[in-house]
Design a protein around this motif. Structure first.
Motif, PDB file in Angstrom:
ATOM      1  N   ARG A  99      18.095  -4.526  -8.264  1.00 53.83           N
ATOM      2  CA  ARG A  99      18.441  -3.684  -7.114  1.00 53.83           C
ATOM      3  C   ARG A  99      19.579  -2.732  -7.467  1.00 53.83           C
ATOM      4  N   GLU A 100      20.604  -3.254  -8.115  1.00 53.93           N
ATOM      5  CA  GLU A 100      21.785  -2.438  -8.397  1.00 53.93           C
ATOM      6  C   GLU A 100      21.507  -1.372  -9.458  1.00 53.93           C
ATOM      7  N   PRO A 112      13.803   6.917  -4.427  1.00 54.54           N
ATOM      8  CA  PRO A 112      12.446   6.648  -3.954  1.00 54.54           C
ATOM      9  C   PRO A 112      11.931   5.277  -4.373  1.00 54.54           C
ATOM     10  N   TYR A 113      12.516   4.213  -3.842  1.00 54.80           N
ATOM     11  CA  TYR A 113      12.052   2.864  -4.163  1.00 54.80           C
ATOM     12  C   TYR A 113      12.129   2.004  -2.911  1.00 54.80           C
ATOM     13  N   ASN A 114      11.411   0.898  -2.924  1.00 53.72           N
ATOM     14  CA  ASN A 114      11.430  -0.031  -1.796  1.00 53.72           C
ATOM     15  C   ASN A 114      11.577  -1.463  -2.314  1.00 53.72           C
ATOM     16  N   GLN A 115      11.491  -2.411  -1.423  1.00 51.30           N
ATOM     17  CA  GLN A 115      11.716  -3.794  -1.803  1.00 51.30           C
ATOM     18  C   GLN A 115      10.705  -4.289  -2.840  1.00 51.30           C
ATOM     19  N   SER A 116       9.468  -3.832  -2.753  1.00 55.16           N
ATOM     20  CA  SER A 116       8.475  -4.268  -3.739  1.00 55.16           C
ATOM     21  C   SER A 116       8.813  -3.741  -5.130  1.00 55.16           C
ATOM     22  N   ASP A 117       9.421  -2.548  -5.202  1.00 55.53           N
ATOM     23  CA  ASP A 117       9.862  -2.013  -6.496  1.00 55.53           C
ATOM     24  C   ASP A 117      10.995  -2.855  -7.075  1.00 55.53           C
ATOM     25  N   VAL A 118      11.923  -3.275  -6.205  1.00 58.16           N
ATOM     26  CA  VAL A 118      13.017  -4.143  -6.650  1.00 58.16           C
ATOM     27  C   VAL A 118      12.459  -5.443  -7.213  1.00 58.16           C
ATOM     28  N   GLN A 119      11.499  -6.030  -6.507  1.00 61.42           N
ATOM     29  CA  GLN A 119      10.902  -7.287  -6.956  1.00 61.42           C
ATOM     30  C   GLN A 119      10.175  -7.110  -8.285  1.00 61.42           C
ATOM     31  N   ALA A 120       9.474  -5.985  -8.437  1.00 61.57           N
ATOM     32  CA  ALA A 120       8.754  -5.736  -9.684  1.00 61.57           C
ATOM     33  C   ALA A 120       9.720  -5.550 -10.851  1.00 61.57           C
ATOM     34  N   LEU A 121      10.816  -4.822 -10.610  1.00 62.73           N
ATOM     35  CA  LEU A 121      11.787  -4.614 -11.682  1.00 62.73           C
ATOM     36  C   LEU A 121      12.479  -5.920 -12.043  1.00 62.73           C
ATOM     37  N   ALA A 122      12.763  -6.745 -11.052  1.00 58.99           N
ATOM     38  CA  ALA A 122      13.347  -8.062 -11.340  1.00 58.99           C
ATOM     39  C   ALA A 122      12.419  -8.865 -12.242  1.00 58.99           C
ATOM     40  N   THR A 159       3.717  -3.412 -10.744  1.00 57.69           N
ATOM     41  CA  THR A 159       3.591  -2.047 -10.238  1.00 57.69           C
ATOM     42  C   THR A 159       4.952  -1.611  -9.726  1.00 57.69           C
ATOM     43  N   LEU A 160       5.467  -0.531 -10.308  1.00 57.63           N
ATOM     44  CA  LEU A 160       6.836  -0.109 -10.020  1.00 57.63           C
ATOM     45  C   LEU A 160       6.880   1.404  -9.877  1.00 57.63           C
ATOM     46  N   LEU A 161       7.319   1.888  -8.721  1.00 57.06           N
ATOM     47  CA  LEU A 161       7.423   3.321  -8.459  1.00 57.06           C
ATOM     48  C   LEU A 161       6.101   4.040  -8.764  1.00 57.06           C
ATOM     49  N   GLY A 162       5.002   3.388  -8.400  1.00 53.11           N
ATOM     50  CA  GLY A 162       3.688   3.973  -8.596  1.00 53.11           C
ATOM     51  C   GLY A 162       3.158   3.871 -10.008  1.00 53.11           C
ATOM     52  N   ARG A 163       3.891   3.217 -10.901  1.00 53.96           N
ATOM     53  CA  ARG A 163       3.472   3.073 -12.293  1.00 53.96           C
ATOM     54  C   ARG A 163       3.088   1.620 -12.552  1.00 53.96           C
ATOM     55  N   THR A 164       2.113   1.415 -13.399  1.00 56.25           N
ATOM     56  CA  THR A 164       1.727   0.069 -13.795  1.00 56.25           C
ATOM     57  C   THR A 164       2.415  -0.294 -15.105  1.00 56.25           C
ATOM     58  N   ILE A 165       3.163  -1.390 -15.086  1.00 47.32           N
ATOM     59  CA  ILE A 165       3.819  -1.903 -16.280  1.00 47.32           C
ATOM     60  C   ILE A 165       2.966  -3.056 -16.791  1.00 47.32           C
ATOM     61  N   ILE A 166       2.372  -2.875 -17.952  1.00 48.05           N
ATOM     62  CA  ILE A 166       1.503  -3.894 -18.518  1.00 48.05           C
ATOM     63  C   ILE A 166       2.355  -5.053 -19.038  1.00 48.05           C
ATOM     64  N   GLY A 167       2.044  -6.260 -18.555  1.00 44.03           N
ATOM     65  CA  GLY A 167       2.799  -7.430 -18.977  1.00 44.03           C
ATOM     66  C   GLY A 167       2.620  -7.719 -20.457  1.00 44.03           C
ATOM     67  N   LYS A 168       3.704  -8.162 -21.088  1.00 44.61           N
ATOM     68  CA  LYS A 168       3.681  -8.455 -22.520  1.00 44.61           C
ATOM     69  C   LYS A 168       4.205  -9.873 -22.752  1.00 44.61           C
ATOM     70  N   THR A 169       3.727 -10.480 -23.807  1.00 43.83           N
ATOM     71  CA  THR A 169       4.105 -11.855 -24.105  1.00 43.83           C
ATOM     72  C   THR A 169       5.035 -11.909 -25.312  1.00 43.83           C
ATOM     73  N   GLY A 170       5.675 -13.045 -25.474  1.00 41.52           N
ATOM     74  CA  GLY A 170       6.545 -13.258 -26.623  1.00 41.52           C
ATOM     75  C   GLY A 170       7.712 -12.285 -26.651  1.00 41.52           C
ATOM     76  N   ALA A 171       8.157 -11.963 -27.861  1.00 34.02           N
ATOM     77  CA  ALA A 171       9.314 -11.078 -28.018  1.00 34.02           C
ATOM     78  C   ALA A 171       9.047  -9.682 -27.464  1.00 34.02           C
ATOM     79  N   ALA A 172       7.764  -9.288 -27.371  1.00 39.48           N
ATOM     80  CA  ALA A 172       7.429  -7.958 -26.848  1.00 39.48           C
ATOM     81  C   ALA A 172       7.727  -7.833 -25.358  1.00 39.48           C
ATOM     82  N   GLY A 173       7.966  -8.954 -24.685  1.00 41.24           N
ATOM     83  CA  GLY A 173       8.259  -8.905 -23.253  1.00 41.24           C
ATOM     84  C   GLY A 173       9.468  -8.073 -22.910  1.00 41.24           C
ATOM     85  N   ILE A 174      10.393  -7.933 -23.850  1.00 40.83           N
ATOM     86  CA  ILE A 174      11.604  -7.141 -23.595  1.00 40.83           C
ATOM     87  C   ILE A 174      11.266  -5.665 -23.399  1.00 40.83           C
TER      88      ILE A 174
END
Length: 291
Positions: A99-100, A112-122, A159-174
């Motif tokens: 959020r911060e 231009p963000y809402n609570q669902s964007d905060v949750q996605a970024l978290a 899904t964040l700010l209208g963009r899809t962030i593809i989930g990654k596993t292992g060290a690539a998750g960063i």
């Protein structure tokens, strides 16, 4: 104790640099970014973490590239613990830093963000943490340093700010949060937010909008430049608005006291380990409300 040694050292170093440094503009910008990426100094963890953050995040990037500084701040152990991302895990997400980083560090409270964007970024930031102080009853060799713990990372798509962030596993998750930081650092809302704050800091408490607009444009134009922030400052200091701005800024207590010490040639050099003059200057700032 840490309280009696590390904190006074950081405060004294800040004042000494402001009074004696040949690079006064850098000190002005260090002051600006210290406020922008605020970390409360008297939090138990930050009594040593903020000193490292000052040395490794704020000062190296103060006239550099905003995206690089934002990334360094996100991985700063002081910031991670101050805004609770060390407790942000896939099983129990913590939204505080997410959020911060949008509200205070990039897009602004009006962004231009809402609570669902905060949750996605978290969720993107799950696993960004620090090594523990102790391991198996012994001091950890990397205690307090940044760590990406892939086991705590949420690998699902976001899904964040209208963009899809593809989930990654292992060290690539960063890479998920790093992708978002790059997007936030180059967002027009971020450009307007930073430009407004910079012009307010350097020109007028009521920042002239025409200059804000030009600085925001330059922010985006120079987004990939290693000296992006220096280009913004150069634009401001060579502007007509700056040259005509006398009397439009109110000095804060620290700036007022430092300016007086420089104008009067006060000796606060702490020669031979003596800090009386330096401490007297700090004690002059304290009752003015900016300790």
């Amino acid at each position: 104790s840490v309280f009696n040694v590390v904190i006074p050292e950081l405060l004294r170093a800040t004042i000494l640099r402001k009074v004696y440094s040949k690079w006064q503009l850098r000190e002005v910008m260090v002051d600006f970014w210290t406020d922008h990426f605020n970390i409360y100094l008297y939090d138990d963890v930050q009594r040593w973490g903020k000193l490292v953050d000052d040395r490794e995040v704020i000062r190296p990037h103060a006239l550099g590239n905003f995206h690089n500084m934002l990334r360094a701040s996100a991985a700063s152990p002081a910031m991670i613990t101050y805004l609770d991302n060390n407790t942000n895990r896939r099983q129990a997400p913590n939204e505080n830093y997410a959020r911060e980083v949008m509200e205070l560090h990039t897009l602004s409270v009006n962004g231009p963000y809402n609570q669902s964007d905060v949750q996605a970024l978290a969720r993107c930031f799950t696993g960004w943490t620090v090594y523990p102080m102790r391991q198996a009853g012994q001091p950890h060799p990397q205690a307090g340093q940044f760590r990406f713990n892939a086991a705590d990372h949420d690998t699902g798509n976001k899904t964040l700010l209208g963009r899809t962030i593809i989930g990654k596993t292992g060290a690539a998750g960063i890479q998920e949060a790093e992708e978002v930081l790059g997007y936030l650092a180059a967002h027009p809302a971020t450009a307007r937010f930073i430009a407004t704050k910079l012009v307010r800091k350097l020109v007028a408490d009521d920042p002239p909008q025409a200059l804000v607009d030009r600085v925001a444009d330059k922010f985006l134009e120079a987004a990939d430049a290693p000296d992006q922030i220096a280009q913004l400052v150069r634009l401001i200091y060579t502007s007509d608005e700056f040259r005509q701005s006398a009397g439009q800024k109110t000095k804060r207590p620290l700036d007022f006291v430092v300016a007086a010490a420089r104008a009067l040639g006060a000796d606060i050099s702490a020669a031979s380990g003596q800090t009386r003059g330096l401490d007297n200057l700090y004690n002059a700032v304290r009752p003015m409300g900016q300790p």
